[in-house]
Design an enzyme around this catalytic site. Structure first.
Site, mmCIF file in Angstrom:
data_model
loop_
_atom_site.group_PDB
_atom_site.id
_atom_site.type_symbol
_atom_site.label_atom_id
_atom_site.label_comp_id
_atom_site.label_asym_id
_atom_site.label_seq_id
_atom_site.Cartn_x
_atom_site.Cartn_y
_atom_site.Cartn_z
ATOM 1 N N GLY A 77 0.761 -1.244 0.000
ATOM 2 C CA GLY A 77 0.000 0.000 0.000
ATOM 3 C C GLY A 77 0.795 1.299 0.000
ATOM 4 C CE LYS B 194 -10.013 2.868 8.587
ATOM 5 N NZ LYS B 194 -10.578 2.173 7.394
ATOM 6 C CG ASP C 4 -5.624 -3.338 -1.353
ATOM 7 O OD1 ASP C 4 -5.180 -2.872 -0.278
ATOM 8 O OD2 ASP C 4 -5.951 -4.534 -1.483
ATOM 9 C CG PHE D 280 -12.293 0.192 3.218
ATOM 10 C CD1 PHE D 280 -11.688 -0.524 4.239
ATOM 11 C CD2 PHE D 280 -11.817 0.052 1.928
ATOM 12 C CE1 PHE D 280 -10.620 -1.364 3.975
ATOM 13 C CE2 PHE D 280 -10.743 -0.795 1.658
ATOM 14 C CZ PHE D 280 -10.152 -1.502 2.682
ATOM 15 C CG ASP E 113 -8.469 0.249 10.475
ATOM 16 O OD1 ASP E 113 -9.164 1.011 11.157
ATOM 17 O OD2 ASP E 113 -8.945 -0.733 9.881
ATOM 18 C CD GLU F 33 1.028 0.585 6.811
ATOM 19 O OE1 GLU F 33 1.156 0.586 5.575
ATOM 20 O OE2 GLU F 33 0.835 -0.437 7.489
ATOM 21 C CG ASP F 34 -1.497 1.460 3.298
ATOM 22 O OD1 ASP F 34 -1.298 1.169 4.502
ATOM 23 O OD2 ASP F 34 -2.021 0.670 2.502
ATOM 24 N NE ARG G 199 -2.295 -2.970 -3.955
ATOM 25 C CZ ARG G 199 -2.337 -3.105 -2.636
ATOM 26 N NH1 ARG G 199 -2.247 -2.049 -1.862
ATOM 27 N NH2 ARG G 199 -2.472 -4.296 -2.079
ATOM 28 N N GLY H 169 -4.102 -0.330 14.385
ATOM 29 C CA GLY H 169 -2.790 -0.064 14.991
ATOM 30 C C GLY H 169 -1.998 -1.347 15.238
ATOM 31 C CB THR I 217 -0.247 -3.588 10.724
ATOM 32 O OG1 THR I 217 -1.445 -4.290 10.426
ATOM 33 C CG2 THR I 217 0.810 -3.911 9.700
HETATM 34 P P1 IMP Z 1 -4.164 -2.137 11.108
HETATM 35 O O1 IMP Z 1 -3.740 -0.780 11.560
HETATM 36 O O2 IMP Z 1 -3.330 -3.267 11.644
HETATM 37 O O3 IMP Z 1 -5.629 -2.373 11.355
HETATM 38 O O4 IMP Z 1 -4.017 -2.323 9.580
HETATM 39 C C1 IMP Z 1 -3.564 -1.438 8.716
HETATM 40 C C2 IMP Z 1 -3.612 -2.103 7.348
HETATM 41 O O5 IMP Z 1 -4.977 -2.471 7.018
HETATM 42 C C3 IMP Z 1 -3.200 -1.105 6.304
HETATM 43 O O6 IMP Z 1 -1.824 -1.218 6.022
HETATM 44 C C4 IMP Z 1 -4.055 -1.487 5.126
HETATM 45 O O7 IMP Z 1 -3.412 -2.487 4.374
HETATM 46 C C5 IMP Z 1 -5.316 -2.071 5.721
HETATM 47 N N1 IMP Z 1 -6.399 -1.066 5.797
HETATM 48 C C6 IMP Z 1 -7.008 -0.604 6.911
HETATM 49 N N2 IMP Z 1 -7.939 0.323 6.615
HETATM 50 C C7 IMP Z 1 -7.921 0.458 5.268
HETATM 51 C C8 IMP Z 1 -8.635 1.304 4.345
HETATM 52 O O8 IMP Z 1 -9.497 2.131 4.701
HETATM 53 N N3 IMP Z 1 -8.309 1.147 3.040
HETATM 54 C C9 IMP Z 1 -7.357 0.271 2.591
HETATM 55 N N4 IMP Z 1 -6.654 -0.507 3.415
HETATM 56 C C10 IMP Z 1 -6.930 -0.432 4.749
HETATM 57 MG MG MG Z 2 -1.039 -2.086 4.297
#
Ligand code: IMP
Ligand code: MG
Length: 172
Positions: free
Chosen positions: A41, A128, A156, A149, A100, A96-97, A162, A102, A104
């Protein structure tokens, strides 16, 4: 058909990325900086960001995957590709892209710390808030949103969208 509602135009992204690149360049002046992009991403954001920076930088990538639904992280995160650079004594900026839940980023930082960098900071195109499960400090952000989203500019939904130059809210 899912509906796409534009959240940030390509011009708005361009301005925000330039401002962020200026700030990062100033903050890391005379320090050894390595940008670590989170595949897939972040590659669009990283490539624009690095070209607007005015200090020397190295780059590397990690790839992570979280086996969850299409639109949410399961928290079960697997490192598919690790960095190949030596991080010892360097200042790491993880790019990072979107952050969400947190989960990852928290896991990635824990992993990168094991390489003994001088410092680790986080830069995310989007922060987010609504589904945050773990406190995760984001040092540099282009755009904050409460929920929704988002796709485009690297982001993506099931590997699609993308390539869109702007960022859109995907209404399923
Ligand atoms: P998290 O913070 O671990 O929940 O995950 C983050 C990852 O979830 C990001 O790197 C994206 O790959 C994916 N992700 C979470 N929200 C979105 C969104 O709104 N659009 C696209 N990918 C998302
Ligand atoms: Mg990602």
């Amino acid at each position: 058909m899912p509906e796409l509602v534009c959240v940030l135009t390509a011009e708005e992204i361009d301005k925000k990325v330039s401002l962020l690149a200026q700030k990062i360049s100033k903050d890391f002046q005379d320090r050894q900086l390595i940008l670590i992009g989170v595949l897939k991403g972040a590659f669009v954001f990283l490539s624009d960001l690095m070209r607007r920076m005015t200090i020397p930088v190295e780059i590397d990538f990690v790839q992570l995957s979280s086996y969850g639904d299409n639109d949410t992280s399961s928290g079960n995160i697997i490192l598919k590709r690790d960095v190949t650079s030596n991080l010892q004594g360097k200042n790491v900026l993880v790019v990072e892209d979107i952050i969400d839940t947190g989960l990852t980023m928290t896991k990635l930082i824990r992993h990168l710390k094991s390489y003994n960098p001088e410092s680790i900071r986080v830069c995310s195109l989007i922060d987010k808030h609504e589904r945050r499960k773990i406190k995760c400090h984001v040092d540099y952000v282009c755009h904050e949103t409460e929920s929704g989203f988002l796709v485009g500019y690297g982001l993506d939904y099931s590997e699609k969208y993308r390539n869109l130059p702007a960022i859109h809210h995907l209404k399923l």
